[in-house]
Design a protein around this motif. Structure first.
Motif, mmCIF file in Angstrom:
data_model
loop_
_atom_site.group_PDB
_atom_site.id
_atom_site.type_symbol
_atom_site.label_atom_id
_atom_site.label_comp_id
_atom_site.label_asym_id
_atom_site.label_seq_id
_atom_site.Cartn_x
_atom_site.Cartn_y
_atom_site.Cartn_z
ATOM 1 N N ALA A 95 9.893 3.092 5.030
ATOM 2 C CA ALA A 95 8.483 3.266 5.388
ATOM 3 C C ALA A 95 7.715 3.912 4.243
ATOM 4 O O ALA A 95 6.547 3.570 3.999
ATOM 5 N N GLY A 96 8.349 4.842 3.535
ATOM 6 C CA GLY A 96 7.679 5.489 2.406
ATOM 7 C C GLY A 96 7.384 4.506 1.291
ATOM 8 O O GLY A 96 6.280 4.488 0.741
ATOM 9 N N LEU A 97 8.365 3.679 0.956
ATOM 10 C CA LEU A 97 8.139 2.665 -0.085
ATOM 11 C C LEU A 97 7.116 1.631 0.371
ATOM 12 O O LEU A 97 6.319 1.142 -0.441
ATOM 13 N N GLY A 98 7.146 1.304 1.656
ATOM 14 C CA GLY A 98 6.142 0.375 2.181
ATOM 15 C C GLY A 98 4.733 0.946 2.078
ATOM 16 O O GLY A 98 3.786 0.234 1.736
ATOM 17 N N ALA A 99 4.593 2.234 2.374
ATOM 18 C CA ALA A 99 3.282 2.878 2.278
ATOM 19 C C ALA A 99 2.811 2.935 0.822
ATOM 20 O O ALA A 99 1.631 2.699 0.535
ATOM 21 N N ILE A 100 3.724 3.233 -0.093
ATOM 22 C CA ILE A 100 3.366 3.258 -1.517
ATOM 23 C C ILE A 100 2.972 1.857 -1.985
ATOM 24 O O ILE A 100 1.981 1.676 -2.704
ATOM 25 N N GLY A 101 3.731 0.845 -1.570
ATOM 26 C CA GLY A 101 3.407 -0.533 -1.940
ATOM 27 C C GLY A 101 2.059 -0.969 -1.390
ATOM 28 O O GLY A 101 1.285 -1.641 -2.073
ATOM 29 N N LEU A 102 1.776 -0.585 -0.150
ATOM 30 C CA LEU A 102 0.491 -0.923 0.450
ATOM 31 C C LEU A 102 -0.649 -0.250 -0.299
ATOM 32 O O LEU A 102 -1.680 -0.881 -0.567
ATOM 33 N N LEU B 192 -0.695 0.691 -3.448
ATOM 34 C CA LEU B 192 -0.853 0.031 -4.753
ATOM 35 C C LEU B 192 -1.498 -1.341 -4.606
ATOM 36 O O LEU B 192 -2.335 -1.739 -5.428
ATOM 37 N N ALA B 193 -1.126 -2.077 -3.560
ATOM 38 C CA ALA B 193 -1.720 -3.395 -3.334
ATOM 39 C C ALA B 193 -3.214 -3.271 -3.055
ATOM 40 O O ALA B 193 -4.014 -4.071 -3.566
ATOM 41 N N LEU B 194 -3.609 -2.293 -2.256
ATOM 42 C CA LEU B 194 -5.028 -2.090 -1.988
ATOM 43 C C LEU B 194 -5.783 -1.711 -3.259
ATOM 44 O O LEU B 194 -6.907 -2.178 -3.481
ATOM 45 N N LEU B 195 -5.167 -0.905 -4.101
ATOM 46 C CA LEU B 195 -5.795 -0.529 -5.361
ATOM 47 C C LEU B 195 -5.995 -1.756 -6.256
ATOM 48 O O LEU B 195 -7.066 -1.945 -6.842
ATOM 49 N N VAL B 196 -4.982 -2.602 -6.343
ATOM 50 C CA VAL B 196 -5.071 -3.814 -7.159
ATOM 51 C C VAL B 196 -6.138 -4.750 -6.604
ATOM 52 O O VAL B 196 -6.917 -5.343 -7.356
ATOM 53 N N VAL B 197 -6.215 -4.870 -5.287
ATOM 54 C CA VAL B 197 -7.225 -5.737 -4.675
ATOM 55 C C VAL B 197 -8.625 -5.239 -5.002
ATOM 56 O O VAL B 197 -9.511 -6.038 -5.337
ATOM 57 N N VAL B 198 -8.846 -3.944 -4.933
ATOM 58 C CA VAL B 198 -10.173 -3.394 -5.241
ATOM 59 C C VAL B 198 -10.524 -3.627 -6.713
ATOM 60 O O VAL B 198 -11.646 -4.030 -7.032
ATOM 61 N N VAL B 199 -9.569 -3.433 -7.602
ATOM 62 C CA VAL B 199 -9.828 -3.654 -9.031
ATOM 63 C C VAL B 199 -10.134 -5.132 -9.296
ATOM 64 O O VAL B 199 -11.078 -5.458 -10.027
#
Length: 80
Positions: free
Chosen positions: A32-39, A41-48
């Motif tokens: 769950a921790g890695l999933g939260a970190i991945g999510l 990072l994915a949201l950050l990449v989407v915003v950029v």
């Protein structure tokens, strides 16, 4: 009962619920921790990428328009 009363009552209930909350002492496993970190990072990449897309495509269209007007102004025997 009008709408203003229900919003006020809901806000009061939410504040009382938050004031009475106790710590959960919950454990977040590695999956769950890695999933939260991945999510995150994915949201950050989407915003950029969203910001880059909104900036890049108008700039690209302006450059193409500038290039097309420059080509149209050049006589045909001077074009490469």
């Amino acid at each position: 009962m009008n709408r203003r009363f229900s919003v006020t009552a809901s806000a009061a209930f939410a504040l009382v619920s938050l004031a009475c909350a106790t710590p959960a002492h919950a454990y977040i496993g590695p999956g769950a921790g890695l999933g939260a970190i991945g999510l995150a990072l994915a949201l950050l990449v989407v915003v950029v990428l969203l910001i880059a897309g909104f900036l890049w495509f108008p700039i690209k269209r302006a450059l193409n328009a500038r290039r097309n007007t420059r080509t149209a102004e050049t006589p045909p025997d001077e074009r490469h």
